[in-house]
Design an enzyme around this catalytic site. Structure first.
Site, PDB file in Angstrom:
ATOM      1  N   HIS A   1      -9.163   6.671   1.580  1.00 26.09           N
ATOM      2  CA  HIS A   1      -9.849   7.032   2.950  1.00 26.09           C
ATOM      3  C   HIS A   1     -10.805   7.834   3.005  1.00 26.09           C
ATOM      4  O   HIS A   1     -10.953   8.913   3.845  1.00 26.09           O
ATOM      5  CB  HIS A   1      -8.490   7.444   3.842  1.00 26.09           C
ATOM      6  CG  HIS A   1      -8.618   6.991   5.258  1.00 26.09           C
ATOM      7  ND1 HIS A   1      -8.952   7.544   6.281  1.00 26.09           N
ATOM      8  CD2 HIS A   1      -8.025   5.910   5.688  1.00 26.09           C
ATOM      9  CE1 HIS A   1      -8.790   6.891   7.463  1.00 26.09           C
ATOM     10  NE2 HIS A   1      -8.461   5.623   7.197  1.00 26.09           N
TER      11      HIS A   1
ATOM     12  N   GLU B   1      -4.337  -7.530   5.186  1.00 28.27           N
ATOM     13  CA  GLU B   1      -3.440  -6.389   5.353  1.00 28.27           C
ATOM     14  C   GLU B   1      -2.632  -6.740   6.623  1.00 28.27           C
ATOM     15  O   GLU B   1      -2.762  -7.279   7.448  1.00 28.27           O
ATOM     16  CB  GLU B   1      -4.390  -5.382   6.087  1.00 28.27           C
ATOM     17  CG  GLU B   1      -3.803  -4.074   6.407  1.00 28.27           C
ATOM     18  CD  GLU B   1      -4.541  -2.675   6.622  1.00 28.27           C
ATOM     19  OE1 GLU B   1      -5.916  -2.879   6.848  1.00 28.27           O
ATOM     20  OE2 GLU B   1      -3.950  -1.641   6.591  1.00 28.27           O
TER      21      GLU B   1
ATOM     22  N   ASP C   1      -4.862   3.928  -0.582  1.00 27.75           N
ATOM     23  CA  ASP C   1      -6.317   3.934   0.275  1.00 27.75           C
ATOM     24  C   ASP C   1      -6.659   5.652   0.128  1.00 27.75           C
ATOM     25  O   ASP C   1      -5.779   6.526   0.553  1.00 27.75           O
ATOM     26  CB  ASP C   1      -5.700   3.614   1.799  1.00 27.75           C
ATOM     27  CG  ASP C   1      -7.046   3.619   2.468  1.00 27.75           C
ATOM     28  OD1 ASP C   1      -6.913   2.988   3.798  1.00 27.75           O
ATOM     29  OD2 ASP C   1      -7.806   4.107   2.248  1.00 27.75           O
TER      30      ASP C   1
ATOM     31  N   ARG D   1       0.629  -1.208   0.035  1.00 24.47           N
ATOM     32  CA  ARG D   1       0.000  -0.201  -0.070  1.00 24.47           C
ATOM     33  C   ARG D   1       0.834   1.225   0.258  1.00 24.47           C
ATOM     34  O   ARG D   1       1.692   1.155   0.763  1.00 24.47           O
ATOM     35  CB  ARG D   1      -0.970   0.010   1.215  1.00 24.47           C
ATOM     36  CG  ARG D   1      -1.966   1.355   1.370  1.00 24.47           C
ATOM     37  CD  ARG D   1      -2.528   1.336   2.409  1.00 24.47           C
ATOM     38  NE  ARG D   1      -2.070   2.089   3.433  1.00 24.47           N
ATOM     39  CZ  ARG D   1      -2.604   2.667   4.508  1.00 24.47           C
ATOM     40  NH1 ARG D   1      -3.734   2.384   4.765  1.00 24.47           N
ATOM     41  NH2 ARG D   1      -1.852   3.428   5.379  1.00 24.47           N
TER      42      ARG D   1
ATOM     43  N   GLU E   1      -8.943   2.072  -2.216  1.00 22.96           N
ATOM     44  CA  GLU E   1      -9.489   1.566  -1.070  1.00 22.96           C
ATOM     45  C   GLU E   1     -10.598   2.919  -0.525  1.00 22.96           C
ATOM     46  O   GLU E   1      -9.772   3.945  -0.616  1.00 22.96           O
ATOM     47  CB  GLU E   1      -8.561   1.229  -0.120  1.00 22.96           C
ATOM     48  CG  GLU E   1      -9.361   0.758   1.197  1.00 22.96           C
ATOM     49  CD  GLU E   1      -8.133   0.555   2.343  1.00 22.96           C
ATOM     50  OE1 GLU E   1      -7.164   0.290   1.941  1.00 22.96           O
ATOM     51  OE2 GLU E   1      -8.557   0.567   3.306  1.00 22.96           O
TER      52      GLU E   1
ATOM     53  N   TRP F   1     -11.839  12.019   7.273  1.00 25.50           N
ATOM     54  CA  TRP F   1     -10.402  11.845   7.395  1.00 25.50           C
ATOM     55  C   TRP F   1     -10.157  10.323   7.018  1.00 25.50           C
ATOM     56  O   TRP F   1     -10.911   9.457   7.145  1.00 25.50           O
ATOM     57  CB  TRP F   1      -9.842  11.692   8.697  1.00 25.50           C
ATOM     58  CG  TRP F   1      -8.559  11.396   9.116  1.00 25.50           C
ATOM     59  CD1 TRP F   1      -7.284  12.178   8.760  1.00 25.50           C
ATOM     60  CD2 TRP F   1      -8.361  10.274   9.703  1.00 25.50           C
ATOM     61  NE1 TRP F   1      -6.284  11.266   9.047  1.00 25.50           N
ATOM     62  CE2 TRP F   1      -6.725  10.013   9.539  1.00 25.50           C
ATOM     63  CE3 TRP F   1      -8.903   9.249  10.154  1.00 25.50           C
ATOM     64  CZ2 TRP F   1      -5.981   9.017   9.788  1.00 25.50           C
ATOM     65  CZ3 TRP F   1      -8.127   7.920  10.404  1.00 25.50           C
ATOM     66  CH2 TRP F   1      -6.872   8.122  10.526  1.00 25.50           C
TER      67      TRP F   1
ATOM     68  N   ARG G   1     -13.537  -5.288   3.103  1.00 23.54           N
ATOM     69  CA  ARG G   1     -12.443  -4.874   3.999  1.00 23.54           C
ATOM     70  C   ARG G   1     -12.573  -4.771   5.628  1.00 23.54           C
ATOM     71  O   ARG G   1     -11.849  -4.675   6.325  1.00 23.54           O
ATOM     72  CB  ARG G   1     -12.172  -3.303   3.713  1.00 23.54           C
ATOM     73  CG  ARG G   1     -11.073  -3.228   2.535  1.00 23.54           C
ATOM     74  CD  ARG G   1      -9.812  -3.408   2.284  1.00 23.54           C
ATOM     75  NE  ARG G   1      -8.954  -2.561   3.251  1.00 23.54           N
ATOM     76  CZ  ARG G   1      -8.280  -2.955   4.396  1.00 23.54           C
ATOM     77  NH1 ARG G   1      -8.219  -4.234   4.574  1.00 23.54           N
ATOM     78  NH2 ARG G   1      -7.465  -2.160   5.037  1.00 23.54           N
TER      79      ARG G   1
ATOM     80  N   TYR H   1      -3.068  11.464   5.251  1.00 22.84           N
ATOM     81  CA  TYR H   1      -3.456  10.234   5.844  1.00 22.84           C
ATOM     82  C   TYR H   1      -2.406   9.136   5.561  1.00 22.84           C
ATOM     83  O   TYR H   1      -2.081   9.235   4.462  1.00 22.84           O
ATOM     84  CB  TYR H   1      -4.936   9.861   5.516  1.00 22.84           C
ATOM     85  CG  TYR H   1      -4.786   8.302   5.691  1.00 22.84           C
ATOM     86  CD1 TYR H   1      -4.629   7.354   4.521  1.00 22.84           C
ATOM     87  CD2 TYR H   1      -5.070   7.781   6.693  1.00 22.84           C
ATOM     88  CE1 TYR H   1      -4.565   6.130   4.791  1.00 22.84           C
ATOM     89  CE2 TYR H   1      -5.384   6.402   6.956  1.00 22.84           C
ATOM     90  CZ  TYR H   1      -4.776   5.506   5.961  1.00 22.84           C
ATOM     91  OH  TYR H   1      -4.822   4.201   6.253  1.00 22.84           O
TER      92      TYR H   1
ATOM     93  N   GLU I   1     -13.941  -1.246   5.848  1.00 26.67           N
ATOM     94  CA  GLU I   1     -13.356  -1.335   7.027  1.00 26.67           C
ATOM     95  C   GLU I   1     -14.082  -0.686   8.203  1.00 26.67           C
ATOM     96  O   GLU I   1     -13.840  -0.878   9.633  1.00 26.67           O
ATOM     97  CB  GLU I   1     -11.805  -0.655   7.134  1.00 26.67           C
ATOM     98  CG  GLU I   1     -11.631   0.847   6.889  1.00 26.67           C
ATOM     99  CD  GLU I   1     -10.374   1.159   7.076  1.00 26.67           C
ATOM    100  OE1 GLU I   1      -9.658   0.583   6.324  1.00 26.67           O
ATOM    101  OE2 GLU I   1     -10.211   2.348   7.428  1.00 26.67           O
TER     102      GLU I   1
HETATM  103  C1  GCO Z   1      -6.265   0.848   6.619  1.00 29.44           C
HETATM  104  C2  GCO Z   1      -7.107   1.688   7.709  1.00 29.44           C
HETATM  105  C3  GCO Z   1      -6.472   2.388   8.846  1.00 29.44           C
HETATM  106  C4  GCO Z   1      -7.302   3.152   9.493  1.00 29.44           C
HETATM  107  C5  GCO Z   1      -7.304   2.895  11.082  1.00 29.44           C
HETATM  108  C6  GCO Z   1      -8.194   3.676  11.946  1.00 29.44           C
HETATM  109  O1  GCO Z   1      -6.495   0.809   5.670  1.00 29.44           O
HETATM  110  O2  GCO Z   1      -5.521   0.143   7.528  1.00 29.44           O
HETATM  111  O3  GCO Z   1      -7.432   2.765   6.687  1.00 29.44           O
HETATM  112  O4  GCO Z   1      -5.188   2.979   8.429  1.00 29.44           O
HETATM  113  O5  GCO Z   1      -7.108   4.662   9.340  1.00 29.44           O
HETATM  114  O6  GCO Z   1      -7.646   1.501  11.331  1.00 29.44           O
HETATM  115  O7  GCO Z   1      -8.031   3.400  13.196  1.00 29.44           O
HETATM  116 MG    MG Z   2      -8.117   1.747   4.937  1.00 25.83          MG
END
Ligand code: GCO
Ligand code: MG
Length: 414
Positions: free
Chosen positions: A224, A351, A222, A158, A248, A414, A295, A170, A274
């Protein structure tokens, strides 16, 4: 037979349910279930930035009604906690249910004397492919970070870089920060973001990495949650030639229909989920065939039972797993993911954002990583133990995830 409570079942009962909050390198919440025949099962209940809410949900509301329950009745317990709470779903509730679920699967596998993956269907592959996290405040730093992961044997990476003119951002640790840990500080750090500068800068990142490492390396990115659907569509179109492994969280997906628009404009594979914690969060995405990877983590999606349900539905549309594995999923949660990864047919990738060494002063793990691949290990159950005395050495300290703001000060994803 009297209506109501199940009369039959195993004679192994849950004797105690304790919550261990500890911060060896970062905050973790762990549920420890013990049976009246002396076995100990662990479940991860860590929700980054809101840890104490889950700890209280478990300690104050769940633990009292677990004592005396049949330790082998995993599905009944899952439904009892899911439907019995009346107030369903959400990250706190589903993390608490996940912790109970994983601890019960840990206990069942230990009672059988088998590693958990054997109870989940046995081995479906030789090993579990992982991707690592590379980042940099500029493209040279990122390139060095990718190279370091290649030297560890990763074949999938990543990649995240600071947006020029804005910095930080991020997925990027400031230089010398000892690794990227998003949750920090007694109050949320506020991170600036500019969609236009970001969308214009990502192709240059892929161009640099493809020219440096060639077409074979799997490059994941990502977003995000930070783009609108049409901005995400534009980003995807601009990256087609670089063949990303996936983009992602391109856009907040509470509105699951949003990804239909992105899908119309790009063939770049999409990963999301996620922050999802229930199969209902995915139904429209599966129906629309608008994602390629799920995810969710075991820890945040109702445990082995909850996530397996999601992934079995995903398989209908050939959608694969990509179980969330940041450092805020504890070694208990990662171990649960690895056992599920090995048994699933529609496994995609795992991951692996590496925990710091301090974490392993509290958690002893049976899983192993080498040359880009994991093995969950052959210990009975999850294969993880928690040193309660060591855990006491690392008291909890509040750590908030950042809050995003656009350059005009508007709060942003974020
Ligand atoms: C990832 C996630 C993390 C999150 C984190 C928040 O792809 O691993 O985006 O980076 O930001 O898990 O607590
Ligand atoms: Mg992520």
């Amino acid at each position: 037979m009297r209506p109501g409570r199940i009369q039959e079942g195993s004679d192994v009962k849950i004797a105690s349910a304790d919550v261990v909050i500890s911060s060896p390198g970062r905050n973790f919440v762990t549920l420890v279930l013990k049976t009246d025949d002396g076995l100990v099962g662990l479940g991860d209940a860590t929700v980054n930035g809101r840890e104490l809410a889950v700890a209280s949900y478990l300690r104050d509301h769940v633990a009292p009604i677990l004592i005396g329950r049949d330790a082998h009745a995993i599905e009944d317990t899952w439904q009892y906690l899911y439907r019995g709470a009346y107030w369903r779903r959400g990250p706190i509730t589903m993390a608490a249910i996940a912790a109970v679920d994983v601890a019960l699967w840990d206990l069942k596998a230990q009672a059988a004397g088998l590693p958990l993956y054997q109870i989940l269907g046995g081995r479906s592959r030789n090993a579990i492919r992982a991707y690592g996290h590379a980042y940099g405040t500029d493209l040279d730093e990122l390139t060095d970070s990718v190279r370091a992961l290649l030297e560890q044997g990763f074949g999938a990476v990543r990649v995240q870089v600071s947006t020029p003119g804005i910095g930080g951002g991020y997925g990027v640790a400031e230089a010398g920060d000892g690794g990227y840990e998003p949750a920090r500080g007694q109050r949320p750090v506020e991170e600036p973001f500019d969609p236009g500068r970001y969308v214009r800068s990502v192709p240059a990142m892929f161009d640099k990495l493809r020219n440096t490492f060639g077409p074979e390396l799997d490059l994941l990115h990502d977003v995000h949650h930070r783009l609108t659907p049409i901005q995400a569509a534009r980003l995807g179109k601009s990256l087609e030639g670089y063949a990303p492994y996936w983009l992602e969280d391109v856009s907040p997906a509470e509105n699951q229909a949003a990804l239909r628009l992105v899908r119309q404009h790009t063939t770049v594979p999409l990963a999301t989920g996620e922050t999802f914690n229930s199969v209902f969060d995915y139904l429209q995405l599966f129906a629309d065939q608008s994602i390629d990877y799920v995810r969710s983590s075991v820890t945040h999606a109702g445990g082995i039972t909850g996530l397996r349900r999601i992934l079995d539905m995903a398989a209908v549309g050939q959608v694969k797993s990509a179980i969330h594995g940041p450092t805020d999923v504890s070694p208990v949660g990662l171990a649960a993911a690895l056992h599920l990864d090995l048994a699933l047919h529609n496994f995609g990738i795992q991951e692996f954002m590496q925990h710091v060494d301090l974490t392993f002063e509290v958690f002893d793990v049976g899983y192993s990583f080498a040359n880009g691949y994991f093995q969950p290990g052959e210990r009975p159950g999850l294969g993880v133990s928690l040193d309660a005395r060591a855990a006491e050495r690392f008291p909890y300290r509040a750590a908030y995830l950042p809050v995003g703001r656009l350059l005009d000060g508007t709060v942003h994803d974020w």
